[in-house]
Design an enzyme around this catalytic site. Sequence first.
Site, PDB file in Angstrom:
ATOM      1  CB  CYS A  28     100.567  53.272  43.971  1.00 20.54           C
ATOM      2  SG  CYS A  28     102.278  53.786  43.937  1.00 20.54           S
ATOM      3  CG  HIS A  53     103.809  55.606  40.443  1.00 18.49           C
ATOM      4  ND1 HIS A  53     104.003  56.926  40.111  1.00 18.49           N
ATOM      5  CD2 HIS A  53     104.449  55.424  41.625  1.00 18.49           C
ATOM      6  CE1 HIS A  53     104.721  57.508  41.059  1.00 18.49           C
ATOM      7  NE2 HIS A  53     105.014  56.623  41.982  1.00 18.49           N
ATOM      8  CG  HIS A  56     109.796  57.082  41.435  1.00 19.73           C
ATOM      9  ND1 HIS A  56     110.341  56.603  42.602  1.00 19.73           N
ATOM     10  CD2 HIS A  56     108.462  57.179  41.672  1.00 19.73           C
ATOM     11  CE1 HIS A  56     109.379  56.421  43.498  1.00 19.73           C
ATOM     12  NE2 HIS A  56     108.236  56.760  42.956  1.00 19.73           N
ATOM     13  CD  GLU A 108     103.714  62.005  13.750  1.00 18.04           C
ATOM     14  OE1 GLU A 108     103.484  63.174  13.366  1.00 18.04           O
ATOM     15  OE2 GLU A 108     103.068  61.014  13.335  1.00 18.04           O
ATOM     16  CG  HIS A 156     106.304  61.148  43.621  1.00 20.22           C
ATOM     17  ND1 HIS A 156     105.420  60.943  44.647  1.00 20.22           N
ATOM     18  CD2 HIS A 156     106.543  59.922  43.101  1.00 20.22           C
ATOM     19  CE1 HIS A 156     105.154  59.647  44.746  1.00 20.22           C
ATOM     20  NE2 HIS A 156     105.814  59.018  43.825  1.00 20.22           N
TER      21      HIS A 156
END
EC number: 4.2.1.109
Lengths: 248, 248, 248, 248
Positions: free
Chosen positions: A108, A126, A128, A152, A208
């Site tokens: 990443c 990140h 999943h 909200e 993903h």
Amino acid sequence: MSNKLTHEEQEALVISEDPEHPANLISELCREFYKLGWVTGTGGGKSMSSNSYLPEHVYLAPSGVQKERIKPEHIFVLPFAQSSVPRPGSKRDFLRIPSKKGLTESQCTPLFWNAFTMREAGACIHTHSQHAVMLTLLHPRDAQSFKISHQEMIKGVRIGGVGKTLSFFNTLEIPIIDNTAVEEDLTESMAAAMEKYPDAPAILVRRHGVYVWGNTWEQAKTQSECLDYLFEIAVKMLLAKLPLVGDN
Amino acid sequence: MSNKLTHEEQEALVISEDPEHPANLISELCREFYKLGWVTGTGGGKSMSSNSYLPEHVYLAPSGVQKERIKPEHIFVLPFAQSSVPRPGSKRDFLRIPSKKGLTESQCTPLFWNAFTMREAGACIHTHSQHAVMLTLLHPRDAQSFKISHQEMIKGVRIGGVGKTLSFFNTLEIPIIDNTAVEEDLTESMAAAMEKYPDAPAILVRRHGVYVWGNTWEQAKTQSECLDYLFEIAVKMLLAKLPLVGDN
Amino acid sequence: MSNKLTHEEQEALVISEDPEHPANLISELCREFYKLGWVTGTGGGKSMSSNSYLPEHVYLAPSGVQKERIKPEHIFVLPFAQSSVPRPGSKRDFLRIPSKKGLTESQCTPLFWNAFTMREAGACIHTHSQHAVMLTLLHPRDAQSFKISHQEMIKGVRIGGVGKTLSFFNTLEIPIIDNTAVEEDLTESMAAAMEKYPDAPAILVRRHGVYVWGNTWEQAKTQSECLDYLFEIAVKMLLAKLPLVGDN
Amino acid sequence: MSNKLTHEEQEALVISEDPEHPANLISELCREFYKLGWVTGTGGGKSMSSNSYLPEHVYLAPSGVQKERIKPEHIFVLPFAQSSVPRPGSKRDFLRIPSKKGLTESQCTPLFWNAFTMREAGACIHTHSQHAVMLTLLHPRDAQSFKISHQEMIKGVRIGGVGKTLSFFNTLEIPIIDNTAVEEDLTESMAAAMEKYPDAPAILVRRHGVYVWGNTWEQAKTQSECLDYLFEIAVKMLLAKLPLVGDN
């Protein structure tokens, strides 16, 4: 690796008694996220550049390791200033590479760099999360973005991830990009989506997961939680055939 | 701030080895509620006036902080006796303001005061529970209240939140009010709903969450749990097209 | 109360360093069941007679207390030998009543006694599990029982709760009885259902929950877990319109 | 039992301060899996041969015990080299049998041996995950396998459980076999399915659960998590009438 630091200097980068030191935080947050089901298996990375703590360094969780067992000594450290976007496998600068066998840098990395350079984010997460993935699956194949309003929890999200918080009456919009076989190949499409949607606080990747960033690790974390709440309730609303936008 | 206490006197208000001291309880309960998904992100406040412990003081959880990381020293303390309803940003009395930067008083303060003054409640809890929000979404746009009957868990709820417990054959009714852009703007509509529904033990806010109160923190907490159980099963029943009232 | 024990003798009944002592176990298991959502609010009791540990005594969790905060000193102790079924409020024998104010004996006491006397059970557990309640709601109003077959988890359940374990090809059948306003009023209908269904390892109560027993606390606990698993998957199967019996 | 070891030598097989010693790992992982709902009741076994740690030994979790309470001293140890597949009740070699009463060897032993001998796996995990069971229930009665594609989490799974990791564009296929009354009777049908589907990283058992293996305990665990994630999302997709294969 153009690392000029001694072994002791390298270790000093990740050993700290301060619970808010990035090396400690990444380890702790990965354990918490594991309990939430966001980073099970080997999935889900986490990175943190520390504008507030050590602005010139980027701390990266390792890949190929169980996220709930990450320890500070497993963390990669890169200088924020790089000659080019740091792609895995390409030549680039490191300050510290963990010595434990089998740990590799997260694929990443160049995606995190998008958040750091295009939004001046201080941290990027990140996951999943299944809520994020189900949400993309429940959208038509050609949908470019996810929109929701009148919740909200939208008030916990910042414009562009780093600006003012949204209001209850704002519509939150998050682009959805297609997945690729290799994670780093998402770099350009993620950057293009961030350019097209400057107010978006995150990028959803079809089938993903999601990338979320913020000015600090606290903001990246709380925005990840607010967004995941919204993804979850949006999935429930779509299954119950309730419209996501408007206050019907 | 019309605070006349010395720094030491202020700190003494929140430092105690008694686990049932409000400053310790609020911190502990926020961690528990975080695990339940009630107060993720920065959402959900928690307040406690301590009629049983220190009747003249109101302890308030801070806003703008991760709820699972609240510590006793982050707690606001106000005198219960105020010249007017204490609205955030308005002039009012404080006994203690936490020194940590970035902590602000919860916007819920005037809403909590509704429970304290209109019901003589000793504690009030606000959450963004998804069960509460989904329940409001599954009600018609113009529904004024949520009703359920014939559930054992109804017996854990008190009339008006502070009276006798309901019986299995009673119908529980909780008003639903519309959300507003700014949380404190709910003050009047919440008060109006509490007046119209004197037996209601809580107020649901459409697309937002719920306010629950009780004579003590234990009652506010157990009633929050009973109600959340009822919200959750009501959502399941509505999705399965089962009627909420009656014993069919 | 016909208690002849000194205060020291009473305390000795609940203070033990053995983690498998009933007073310690009840406290620990209530905390675990709280995390499973079985005993939130003030719901759900738990009792244990200790045929294996102290056969002549029955240990009872208190009512009116948060189940995750029960401590050994909150436990009631009764002699197993009673002149009649011990109903709350009626005259009966106690060995120990906790001194903490506000603790009352569980209304479930006579229902637990059904399991002790009719099945010679050594422990009985009562929960308000939502899976159990939803399962009763998804059954027709006049259904007398719940049946399921062809599930591996059936093999974790014993015939009558205390006999041999069921086989994969056996059909598990559990009677469903109607709820009553006062819990002890379930005593007779529960006993009648246990008589009519001698092989049933548990009793479901419509819109309320379930009673599960076993020879020992371990068997009561593991059978509660196996049954709750089966209730949960049965709810999913009914919602997906899959038949509960047979191997289609 | 052809055990030639002294009592001290037997105990030394399971007592270690190394948290990665198989006896410690099995105990710890069973506690974690319990929290995930994979091994509640007495369901779900776990075994580990230790090619990386002690290649000649196989460590087995006991049956008939609550999985979250397993301690290192409850572990069975067998030599990997056996004259025939070790079936429960049959004559075979042991290095250590736990002395605690009531512990029996898992009925899964011959199924674990399938993974060890046919895939040279270093560890095998069996769970009763409801996602796995629901997935088999949502497949037609005569379905031979479960297939899914275009999911990032597929990349966490290895070909045959022990080879290269799959790519995002690969279709994952896992055979589904019928359940039997006695667990060890699955041995032949599991072996046949593993032969027919050499690339499959796991075996699903209808109305029962799943067997997952890997080169090491880390790989067996992370693949269990990735697969469970995929089973869970596949169930959601089937209920929402979304196709499991393809990128529509």
